[in-house]
Design an enzyme around this catalytic site. Structure first.
Site, short mmCIF file in Angstrom:
data_model
loop_
_atom_site.label_atom_id
_atom_site.label_comp_id
_atom_site.label_asym_id
_atom_site.label_seq_id
_atom_site.Cartn_x
_atom_site.Cartn_y
_atom_site.Cartn_z
N ASN A 20 -22.37 114.41 -17.91
CA ASN A 20 -22.28 115.78 -17.33
C ASN A 20 -23.31 116.98 -17.53
OD1 ASN A 20 -20.69 116.26 -19.19
ND2 ASN A 20 -19.03 117.16 -18.04
N LYS A 21 -23.84 116.66 -18.63
CA LYS A 21 -24.75 117.83 -19.19
C LYS A 21 -26.04 117.71 -18.44
CE LYS A 21 -21.77 117.95 -22.75
NZ LYS A 21 -20.91 118.73 -23.24
N GLN A 22 -26.64 118.92 -18.91
CA GLN A 22 -28.09 119.04 -18.13
C GLN A 22 -28.76 117.96 -18.26
OE1 GLN A 22 -26.50 121.49 -19.97
NE2 GLN A 22 -27.01 123.47 -19.19
#
Ligand SMILES: *Cc1c(COP(=O)(O)O)cnc(C)c1O
Length: 393
Positions: A184-186
């Site tokens: 879910n991170k960049q």
């Protein structure tokens, strides 16, 4: 259960490029400690405005090694925020130090600089700054406080790769920063993390600790064969296996090659949300300071003052019933069961963080979201809010 029209909370942005790089690794036969890891480290470090990157198995392990590498441990205190993912405080406990929480500013959701200064004791070794939801603030003030009290500024920048504050990239404000690459991170590598720093002595210790306490010879030479076999079996400290695999690093290289595009897509979706939700008196949008440029980890709104956590939870459940991903980011760390049990924390300890945490809603957020999907989330939110308000009166 999810219908084809479901809008997930997040979705990784993976293309043919990442698949090709993974294939390259699999064909090379070199699956650990190789050139991909070194390339990925250099790419992330450059983005974060730091000289050195040390890839690890996760953001959490990067944070733990950061603290160990600086000799922070039993008897030491580290000041940090309670309004974050639990992994920003757990590593402080993992090394035997004490996390000292301070309340946040209601506008930016980041730790209140005045509260940090008030929490400093002779045992304070470091400030662990966290960009809440990847949105930076007060970094210059944190740095001033750290310098004045001769303590170390560290950054859990796990939510802020690509974010900038006062023209500087997040990850570069303290002695070291840490990034995480969960899906879910960049950018994602599936699982993975990285420590970034300009401190070559710290980087050497962290490279050794991640690799069972071995000397940190160049990773490309260190697979435990030939003339290096002796060094491979020498362990200078009690380390860990917190290495990143070459397959993981290959995904990361693809993501970093596409970094500008990935961040632009996220910024576009954030703008669509701001446009769609602005003017709704029941919703408080994220505040971006004039000198901050977030790369947007998540899109978290909060309900206006007066809404209860129960009402918020019903709205989240309503969104989910409509196949729209939503989550209460984040429950305060000090109120999580192990922190309550160990330290006796109760409701009311950090009133600002607790009040905000009871009203936040993370909305679906990923680079591929369409304007139609953003509008659908907005419409559903409008319906849920009017239902809550009808049941109130
Ligand atoms: C994601 C995250 C971490 C941990 O990263 P992992 O790679 O999941 O271990 C740490 N701190 C914060 C603030 C995060 O959001």
């Amino acid at each position: 259960m999810a219908s084809p029209d479901a809008i997930p909370l997040s979705k990784p942005d993976i293309t043919e490029l990442e698949r090709q790089l993974v294939d390259e690794v699999l064909r090379s036969g070199r699956l650990a400690l190789g050139p991909m890891t070194e390339r990925f480290e250099a790419m992330v470090a450059r983005r974060a405005g730091c000289e050195i990157g040390v890839a690890t198995s996760s953001g959490t392990s990067a944070l733990q090694l950061m603290l160990l590498g600086l000799g922070i441990g039993p008897g030491d205190e580290v000041i940090t925020t309670p309004l974050s993912f639990i992994a920003s405080a757990n590593p402080i406990l993992h090394v035997g130090a004490l996390p000292v929480f301070v309340d946040v500013c209601p506008k930016t959701l980041n730790a209140d600089p005045a509260a940090i200064e008030a929490a400093i004791t002779p045992k304070t070794r470091a400030i662990m700054a966290v960009e809440a939801f990847g949105n930076p603030a007060y970094m210059d003030q944190y740095a001033q406080i750290a310098a004045k009290h001769e303590i170390i500024l560290l950054e859990d920048s796990c939510e802020a790769l690509g974010s900038r504050h006062a023209g500087r990239p997040c990850g570069s404000f303290g002695r070291a920063g840490a990034f995480g690459f969960y899906p879910n991170k960049q950018i994602t590598t599936g699982e993975g993390g990285m420590l970034v720093t300009d401190d070559s002595a710290l980087a050497e210790v962290v490279k050794s600790l991640r690799n069972q306490g071995r000397d940190s010879f160049p990773t490309t030479e260190g697979v435990g064969e030939g003339p290096r076999l002796g060094a491979w079996l020498q362990h200078h400290r009690i380390g860990f296996n917190y290495r990143m695999s070459e397959v993981t690093a290959a995904i990361g290289i693809g993501q970093m090659q596409r970094f500008d595009e990935i961040i632009e897509r996220r910024q576009r979706v954030a703008s669509l949300y701001i446009e769609r939700l602005a003017g709704n008196e029941h919703i408080v949008l994220p505040t971006v300071l004039p000198d901050s440029e977030p790369s947007w980890f998540v899109f978290v709104i909060r309900l206006a003052a007066g809404y209860t956590a129960e009402e918020r939870d019903r709205i989240i459940a309503g969104l989910r019933n409509h196949d729209i991903g939503a989550a209460p980011y984040f429950p305060c760390i000090h109120l999580q069961p192990p922190y309550r049990e160990r330290f006796g924390f109760r409701e009311g300890t950090f009133p600002v963080a607790e009040s905000i945490s009871g009203r936040t809603i993370a909305l679906p957020f990923f680079g591929g979201m369409t304007a139609r999907e953003v509008d659908l989330v907005g419409q559903t939110l409008d319906v849920m809010l009017s239902r809550e308000n009808l049941s109130r009166s």
